[in-house]
Each structure stands twice: as C-alpha cells, then as structure tokens.
Design an enzyme around this catalytic site. Structure first.
Site, PDB file in Angstrom:
ATOM      1  N   GLU A  26     -15.622  16.713 -36.006  1.00  0.00           N
ATOM      2  CA  GLU A  26     -16.824  16.702 -35.162  1.00  0.00           C
ATOM      3  C   GLU A  26     -16.811  17.879 -34.182  1.00  0.00           C
ATOM      4  O   GLU A  26     -15.772  18.506 -33.955  1.00  0.00           O
ATOM      5  CB  GLU A  26     -16.920  15.383 -34.391  1.00  0.00           C
ATOM      6  N   LYS A  87     -25.606  17.675 -27.057  1.00  0.00           N
ATOM      7  CA  LYS A  87     -24.819  16.605 -27.681  1.00  0.00           C
ATOM      8  C   LYS A  87     -25.735  15.800 -28.605  1.00  0.00           C
ATOM      9  O   LYS A  87     -26.713  15.218 -28.144  1.00  0.00           O
ATOM     10  CB  LYS A  87     -24.219  15.712 -26.584  1.00  0.00           C
ATOM     11  N   ASP A 139     -24.940  -0.283 -22.514  1.00  0.00           N
ATOM     12  CA  ASP A 139     -24.427   1.011 -22.979  1.00  0.00           C
ATOM     13  C   ASP A 139     -23.341   0.806 -24.032  1.00  0.00           C
ATOM     14  O   ASP A 139     -22.198   0.492 -23.722  1.00  0.00           O
ATOM     15  CB  ASP A 139     -23.895   1.840 -21.807  1.00  0.00           C
ATOM     16  N   SER A 141     -21.959   2.757 -27.632  1.00  0.00           N
ATOM     17  CA  SER A 141     -22.080   4.002 -28.398  1.00  0.00           C
ATOM     18  C   SER A 141     -22.735   3.768 -29.751  1.00  0.00           C
ATOM     19  O   SER A 141     -22.450   2.779 -30.431  1.00  0.00           O
ATOM     20  CB  SER A 141     -20.699   4.609 -28.614  1.00  0.00           C
ATOM     21  N   ALA A 142     -23.569   4.724 -30.153  1.00  0.00           N
ATOM     22  CA  ALA A 142     -24.154   4.684 -31.500  1.00  0.00           C
ATOM     23  C   ALA A 142     -23.083   4.899 -32.565  1.00  0.00           C
ATOM     24  O   ALA A 142     -23.351   4.699 -33.753  1.00  0.00           O
ATOM     25  CB  ALA A 142     -25.247   5.744 -31.624  1.00  0.00           C
ATOM     26  N   ASP A 143     -21.866   5.291 -32.151  1.00  0.00           N
ATOM     27  CA  ASP A 143     -20.766   5.376 -33.123  1.00  0.00           C
ATOM     28  C   ASP A 143     -20.604   4.037 -33.843  1.00  0.00           C
ATOM     29  O   ASP A 143     -20.313   3.993 -35.034  1.00  0.00           O
ATOM     30  CB  ASP A 143     -19.432   5.711 -32.422  1.00  0.00           C
ATOM     31  N   LYS A 160     -11.884   5.097 -27.120  1.00  0.00           N
ATOM     32  CA  LYS A 160     -11.493   5.702 -25.844  1.00  0.00           C
ATOM     33  C   LYS A 160     -11.183   4.615 -24.809  1.00  0.00           C
ATOM     34  O   LYS A 160     -11.898   3.621 -24.709  1.00  0.00           O
ATOM     35  CB  LYS A 160     -12.583   6.650 -25.361  1.00  0.00           C
TER      36      LYS A 160
HETATM   37  N1  PSU Z   1     -13.141  11.634 -28.924  1.00  0.00           N
HETATM   38  C1  PSU Z   1     -12.559  12.468 -28.037  1.00  0.00           C
HETATM   39  N2  PSU Z   1     -13.388  13.210 -27.206  1.00  0.00           N
HETATM   40  C2  PSU Z   1     -14.769  13.129 -27.305  1.00  0.00           C
HETATM   41  C3  PSU Z   1     -15.367  12.255 -28.253  1.00  0.00           C
HETATM   42  C4  PSU Z   1     -14.504  11.527 -29.049  1.00  0.00           C
HETATM   43  O1  PSU Z   1     -11.319  12.560 -27.948  1.00  0.00           O
HETATM   44  O2  PSU Z   1     -15.483  13.839 -26.583  1.00  0.00           O
HETATM   45  C5  PSU Z   1     -16.878  12.177 -28.379  1.00  0.00           C
HETATM   46  C6  PSU Z   1     -17.260  11.810 -29.809  1.00  0.00           C
HETATM   47  O3  PSU Z   1     -18.178  12.783 -30.267  1.00  0.00           O
HETATM   48  C7  PSU Z   1     -17.907  10.454 -29.693  1.00  0.00           C
HETATM   49  C8  PSU Z   1     -18.573  10.582 -28.356  1.00  0.00           C
HETATM   50  O4  PSU Z   1     -18.807  10.196 -30.742  1.00  0.00           O
HETATM   51  O5  PSU Z   1     -17.522  11.185 -27.565  1.00  0.00           O
HETATM   52  C9  PSU Z   1     -19.028   9.233 -27.834  1.00  0.00           C
HETATM   53  O6  PSU Z   1     -20.060   9.417 -26.910  1.00  0.00           O
HETATM   54  P1  PSU Z   1     -20.992   8.177 -26.481  1.00  0.00           P
HETATM   55  O7  PSU Z   1     -20.064   7.253 -25.739  1.00  0.00           O
HETATM   56  O8  PSU Z   1     -22.060   8.799 -25.598  1.00  0.00           O
HETATM   57  O9  PSU Z   1     -21.544   7.603 -27.740  1.00  0.00           O
HETATM   58 MN    MN Z   2     -23.889   5.551 -24.319  1.00  0.00          MN
END
Ligand code: PSU
Ligand code: MN
Length: 302
Positions: A26, A87, A139, A141-143, A160
């Site tokens: 990514e 992003k 909140d 993540s869409a992941d 994370k």
């Molecule tokens: N893993 C890491 N650092 C990051 C991310 C993942 O070690 O920056 C990123 C990835 O792209 C993941 C995103 O999809 O953070 C998640 O963001 P959000 O919580 O806004 O969905």
């Molecule tokens: Mn979010």
C-alpha cells in the site's frame, strides 16, 4: 471496468506474464503513516525486502487519476514527498480518478485493486479497525468491510494498537474474515507483541499459510480475506508503559484538536513518532519489513 484503467509497472507486468510471485504493497503508509524523510527510504526498503525474499513488489497508488500497480521509483518518491497526496479509501477511488489526483491507497483500496489485478498476497503494517469510542462516533475503518469481501491474504502485525482491538476482533468475526496467527495463537498488537486476545488458528511457516489459501480457493465458499497476523518478537516491541502513556496523550489530543474521520489514524501515528522520539518509527519500520519478507515467502509458496 477497473481493469481498463489499471496501469502496471514494467516489473509487475513481466511477473504477471511469467507467473512470478507478486506482493501488493500500500502507499498510504508511505504518504500518511510514516514521517518524512524516513518514509521514502522505508518504501524503498520494503520493495528491496520483497525482492530479496523472491517476489516482485507491486506498490499501488494513483497518479494523475490513474491507478498504478507497481509504482516506479520516481512515482513512489512523488507520493512520499508531496503535500497534496490524497489518502484514498475504496470510496474515494472513482471521484479521485475523475479529479485526476495523485493519491495513496489504504489497506481497503489497495486490497480491492490487488484482487482486480489477480494478486493474492499483500503486506502492510497494521490493519485499520474499530476506533476507541466507536460506539458513539461510529468510526470504523473501511479496511474491515473491504476485507469482508476481498479474497486476499494480508500479512500484518494485527490491527493498530491505537484502536479498540477487542471490538475489531469481534467485527472481523462477524464479517467472516479468517485470522491466523503466524507462529502464535495470540493476536499481535502492532507496536506490541501481544494485544491480549487468543486466536483459534495458527500457521508456522509460509507453506502452511499457502495451504490455507489453497483450501479457501478450493472451497470457493466465501470471498473474505485471510489475515496473517505476524507478531514482533518481544525484544523488538515498543515499551508497553511508554506505549500506553503516549497513546493516552494522543487520544486526548484528538479530542482537544477536534480531529475526526480519515485524519484520526495519521494524527495518532504522527503523535507516536514525535512523542517517542522516533522509537515507534523504528518499531513500525521493523513491523513492515518483517511483514514484507513473510508476504514474499508466502507468495512464493502458493
Ligand atoms: N499500517 C501502518 N501505517 C499506516 C496504515 C497501516 O503501519 O499508516 C494505514 C493503512 O493504509 C490503513 C489506514 O488502511 O492506515 C487506516 O486508516 P483509517 O483508520 O482511516 O481507515
Ligand atoms: Mn475512520
């Protein structure tokens, strides 16, 4: 449709033609997850690690509205160094393409593109998931929803540790995402070796992971992701007391500065990098490189 707008880098194109193993990578981690100037060096090291382990790296992102699978060195440099890189999660891909932006793809967007490109293995640092306080902020993540419908093996150090890990594991169960510990039955906690939760399944080597992937393909019953959760060795994790203190401060900072939406994760990661004076950066880099190495060996074993 999307196949017509994917551009493949030369090395990835050759690997697709010869059937060589490919690992998707990514770009949000480069543009929004790691501080400059280390981010560019790390992006290059990730690719070198994949190559050294016998696979071709395909770093994915968007350049002038075009989805690229296998960004060139110059394109990676561009995404690493510019302030106007957007992003991009899955929902952003179409508007961003129409607006011809330069963008970095999250786990969700990268997985969607990788599956379209026929890539089976993806390496990242830590997945997104359910944020703390999500019961009121919603909140999440869409992941998570992306992984519920995309057949890809994603090598990560869990989710994370800035997140509500327990809630995220519950959502992964609901969404039908398989989770396998690599050499462990404990779910890793990104910066921390152990997030404090048991797993039902583990695999001890790349061949064992490849067998799980083949079983999923053979069954063809479910099209969700396989999370391969690869913990850091205990002696390489961030000091847990330092972690908890810095996280607490970071969460207070979110509240104080009114940070919401897609800015939450970059804010917290950046807070860690500053408040630990780079210790979390070193740990984050180790996580990514270890995952890149494992992903390449899994891709080669399939
Ligand atoms: N893993 C890491 N650092 C990051 C991310 C993942 O070690 O920056 C990123 C990835 O792209 C993941 C995103 O999809 O953070 C998640 O963001 P959000 O919580 O806004 O969905
Ligand atoms: Mn979010």
């Amino acid at each position: 449709m999307i196949n017509h707008v994917i551009r493949y880098g030369a090395e990835v194109e050759a690997a697709r033609n010869s059937g060589a193993p490919i690992v998707a990578l990514e770009s949000t981690i480069i543009s929004h997850g790691l501080p400059r100037p280390a981010n560019l060096r790390v992006a290059q090291e990730i690719e070198a690690t994949v190559r050294a382990a016998g696979a071709v790296p395909a770093t994915i992102g968007m350049i002038a509205g075009e989805i690229v699978v296998g960004l060139s060195g110059d394109e990676i440099k561009h995404l690493a160094e510019r302030d106007d890189v957007v992003k991009l999660s899955v929902r952003d891909l179409a508007p961003a393409a129409a607006a011809r932006v330069d963008g970095a793809t999250t786990v969700a967007a990268t997985s969607a593109i990788a599956v379209r490109a026929g890539i089976a293995v993806f390496a990242t640092g830590g997945l997104g998931g359910v944020h703390r306080g999500a019961a009121t902020t919603f909140d999440e993540s869409a992941d998570l929803t992306a992984l519920s419908r995309l057949p890809i093996a994603i090598v990560c150090a869990g989710v994370k540790s800035i997140l509500d890990v327990h809630a995220t594991l519950e959502r992964l169960e609901t969404l039908g995402v398989s989770v396998v510990g690599y050499g462990t039955r404990r779910f890793p906690g990104f910066y921390l070796t152990d997030a404090g939760f048991d797993l039902d399944w583990s695999a001890d080597d790349p061949a064992a992971v490849a067998e799980i992937i083949r079983a999923a393909q053979g069954h063809d019953l479910h099209h969700g992701a396989l999370v391969v959760a690869n913990p850091l060795p205990v002696d390489e994790q961030l000091d847990p007391a330092l972690h908890d203190r810095v996280l607490h401060e970071g969460l207070e900072g979110l509240e104080r500065e009114g940070i919401t939406g897609k800015d939450v994760t970059p804010y917290l990661l950046s807070h860690f990098h500053t408040a630990t004076e780079g210790k979390s950066l070193d740990v984050n880099v180790r996580i990514i490189l270890r995952n890149a190495d494992l992903a390449a060996r899994i891709a080669a074993a399939i």
